[in-house]
Design an enzyme around this catalytic site. Sequence first.
Site, PDB file in Angstrom:
ATOM      1  N   SER A 232       0.901  -0.659  -0.035  1.00 45.54           N
ATOM      2  CA  SER A 232       0.343  -0.163   0.194  1.00 45.54           C
ATOM      3  C   SER A 232       0.591   1.129  -0.159  1.00 45.54           C
ATOM      4  CB  SER A 232      -1.032   0.151   1.353  1.00 45.54           C
ATOM      5  OG  SER A 232      -1.700   1.518   1.223  1.00 45.54           O
TER       6      SER A 232
ATOM      7  N   TYR B  17      -2.331  -1.177  10.219  1.00 50.76           N
ATOM      8  CA  TYR B  17      -2.960  -1.544   8.595  1.00 50.76           C
ATOM      9  C   TYR B  17      -0.971  -0.910   8.628  1.00 50.76           C
ATOM     10  CZ  TYR B  17      -3.807  -1.243   3.882  1.00 50.76           C
ATOM     11  OH  TYR B  17      -3.832  -1.790   2.548  1.00 50.76           O
TER      12      TYR B  17
ATOM     13  N   LYS C   1       1.391  -3.348   6.237  1.00 51.71           N
ATOM     14  CA  LYS C   1       2.012  -3.116   5.202  1.00 51.71           C
ATOM     15  C   LYS C   1       2.991  -2.905   5.002  1.00 51.71           C
ATOM     16  CE  LYS C   1      -1.580  -3.987   2.653  1.00 51.71           C
ATOM     17  NZ  LYS C   1      -2.212  -4.778   2.291  1.00 51.71           N
TER      18      LYS C   1
HETATM   19  N1  LIG Z   1      -7.969   0.500  -2.340  1.00 49.85           N
HETATM   20  C1  LIG Z   1      -7.563   0.740  -1.583  1.00 49.85           C
HETATM   21  O1  LIG Z   1      -7.657   1.958  -1.920  1.00 49.85           O
HETATM   22  C2  LIG Z   1      -6.515   0.187  -1.176  1.00 49.85           C
HETATM   23  C3  LIG Z   1      -4.843   0.999  -0.808  1.00 49.85           C
HETATM   24  C4  LIG Z   1      -4.494   0.558  -0.434  1.00 49.85           C
HETATM   25  C5  LIG Z   1      -3.717  -0.408  -0.526  1.00 49.85           C
HETATM   26  N2  LIG Z   1      -4.790  -1.879  -0.443  1.00 49.85           N
HETATM   27  C6  LIG Z   1      -4.553  -2.970  -0.552  1.00 49.85           C
HETATM   28  O2  LIG Z   1      -5.684  -3.810  -1.879  1.00 49.85           O
HETATM   29  C7  LIG Z   1      -5.743  -5.210  -1.394  1.00 49.85           C
HETATM   30  C8  LIG Z   1      -6.995  -5.440  -2.220  1.00 49.85           C
HETATM   31  O3  LIG Z   1      -8.566  -4.482  -1.306  1.00 49.85           O
HETATM   32  P1  LIG Z   1      -9.223  -3.796  -1.981  1.00 49.85           P
HETATM   33  O4  LIG Z   1      -8.577  -2.847  -1.590  1.00 49.85           O
HETATM   34  O5  LIG Z   1      -9.396  -4.770  -3.331  1.00 49.85           O
HETATM   35  O6  LIG Z   1     -10.285  -4.445  -1.671  1.00 49.85           O
HETATM   36  P2  LIG Z   1     -11.671  -5.565  -1.039  1.00 49.85           P
HETATM   37  O7  LIG Z   1     -12.020  -5.783   0.116  1.00 49.85           O
HETATM   38  O8  LIG Z   1     -12.218  -5.308  -2.381  1.00 49.85           O
HETATM   39  O9  LIG Z   1     -10.542  -6.818  -1.610  1.00 49.85           O
HETATM   40  C9  LIG Z   1      -9.842  -7.777  -0.463  1.00 49.85           C
HETATM   41  C10 LIG Z   1     -10.690  -9.070  -0.652  1.00 49.85           C
HETATM   42  O10 LIG Z   1      -9.409 -10.150   0.491  1.00 49.85           O
HETATM   43  C11 LIG Z   1     -10.363 -10.996   0.655  1.00 49.85           C
HETATM   44  N3  LIG Z   1     -10.295 -11.853   1.913  1.00 49.85           N
HETATM   45  C12 LIG Z   1     -10.242 -10.999   3.208  1.00 49.85           C
HETATM   46  N4  LIG Z   1      -9.445 -12.352   4.051  1.00 49.85           N
HETATM   47  C13 LIG Z   1      -9.270 -12.917   3.423  1.00 49.85           C
HETATM   48  C14 LIG Z   1      -8.839 -13.925   3.727  1.00 49.85           C
HETATM   49  N5  LIG Z   1      -8.278 -14.352   5.048  1.00 49.85           N
HETATM   50  N6  LIG Z   1      -8.183 -14.950   2.412  1.00 49.85           N
HETATM   51  C15 LIG Z   1      -8.488 -14.855   0.895  1.00 49.85           C
HETATM   52  N7  LIG Z   1      -9.689 -14.056   0.978  1.00 49.85           N
HETATM   53  C16 LIG Z   1      -9.662 -12.575   1.806  1.00 49.85           C
HETATM   54  C17 LIG Z   1     -11.347  -9.886   1.074  1.00 49.85           C
HETATM   55  O11 LIG Z   1     -12.747 -10.923   1.001  1.00 49.85           O
HETATM   56  C18 LIG Z   1     -12.057  -9.250  -0.428  1.00 49.85           C
HETATM   57  O12 LIG Z   1     -13.088  -9.588  -1.494  1.00 49.85           O
HETATM   58  C19 LIG Z   1      -5.713  -5.219   0.138  1.00 49.85           C
HETATM   59  O13 LIG Z   1      -4.034  -5.952   0.687  1.00 49.85           O
HETATM   60  C20 LIG Z   1      -5.081  -3.379   0.230  1.00 49.85           C
HETATM   61  O14 LIG Z   1      -4.769  -3.701   1.232  1.00 49.85           O
HETATM   62  C21 LIG Z   1      -5.967  -1.784  -0.870  1.00 49.85           C
END
Ligand SMILES: NC(=O)c1ccc[n+]([C@@H]2O[C@H](COP(=O)([O-])OP(=O)(O)OC[C@H]3O[C@@H](n4cnc5c(N)ncnc54)[C@H](O)[C@@H]3O)[C@@H](O)[C@H]2O)c1
Length: 267
Positions: A139, A152, A156
């Site tokens: 992230s 968090y 990361k």
């Molecule tokens: N969206 C943002 O703005 C953002 C910013 C920085 C980092 N991220 C990172 O991107 C990645 C994806 O997140 P996103 O934003 O698409 O969120 P999201 O919630 O849409 O996707 C994450 C998915 O992970 C699944 N998940 C949760 N626990 C799990 C487990 N134990 N085993 C398998 N799957 C599991 C959830 O069901 C979900 O579908 C994450 O690592 C998040 O920290 C997101």
Amino acid sequence: MDVTGKVVLVTGGGGGIGAGIAEAFAEKGARVAVTDINGTFAATEAERIGRGVVALEHNVTSPESWEDVKAAVEGLWGSVDILCNNAGISLPFQPMEAVSLDQFDRVMAVNVRGVFVGCKTFMPEMKTRGSGHIVNTSSVNGQLPHQTFAVYSASKFAVTALSEAIRDELAPFGVGVSILYPGLTRSRMSEGQIPDLPEDKRQVLSDMMMEPIWLGRAVVRAVENNELHIISHPDHLPALEARMDRLHAAFGEPAQPGYIAARMPTG
Ligand SMILES: NC(=O)c1ccc[n+]([C@@H]2O[C@H](COP(=O)([O-])OP(=O)(O)OC[C@H]3O[C@@H](n4cnc5c(N)ncnc54)[C@H](O)[C@@H]3O)[C@@H](O)[C@H]2O)c1
């Protein structure tokens, strides 16, 4: 690496960034499995993307679940060429003392243990084959910790450190590692993170969200070119430079007067 026809596994692919990564690889003719703890989310995204994408239920914190997923994908297409450890969870913005031990453990289990077990499941074979690529989703908070987001951010930072370390371990074996540092991107997580704001402010924040397919396409390019850092949101550069400036400024004389660091013998 030419990704056409390659076998790709994307965790947390039941929406948001994981689905964007899966779609981008599928666009390039890769064979893609999306996994998610929520099997319905994964199946819905696989159907939306089409192109033969397969959905599997998977808990990234469980080594047994990783073995099941590995066996299922190998049974379909053979060895996994590209592993994208993307599943992650966050917490509401809050002062750190308000975070419970249980919340801390859950974030570390999914965000750090999940990536660790995923890498361990596939690294030995990739090394033996002399090819493969691992992409870990960190992230922007994996380089820039954020107040009220301490746990968090710590999780990361761990992903960043683990990934950078194994990049050097795996390079001699022809295996690549990349780190994705998303900023605000449209997903269930980010939409759920929007606090109880008035509608107009919520709309502004929503309009600022990058669409996940573009992060996916950046991931594909990084795998093709074996690049370590994947910066999707370059607007964070001034904040990173300010952090680095503060760190550089703290480098002065050694704490022990006259101390000279020993040089490790090489070879
Ligand atoms: N969206 C943002 O703005 C953002 C910013 C920085 C980092 N991220 C990172 O991107 C990645 C994806 O997140 P996103 O934003 O698409 O969120 P999201 O919630 O849409 O996707 C994450 C998915 O992970 C699944 N998940 C949760 N626990 C799990 C487990 N134990 N085993 C398998 N799957 C599991 C959830 O069901 C979900 O579908 C994450 O690592 C998040 O920290 C997101």
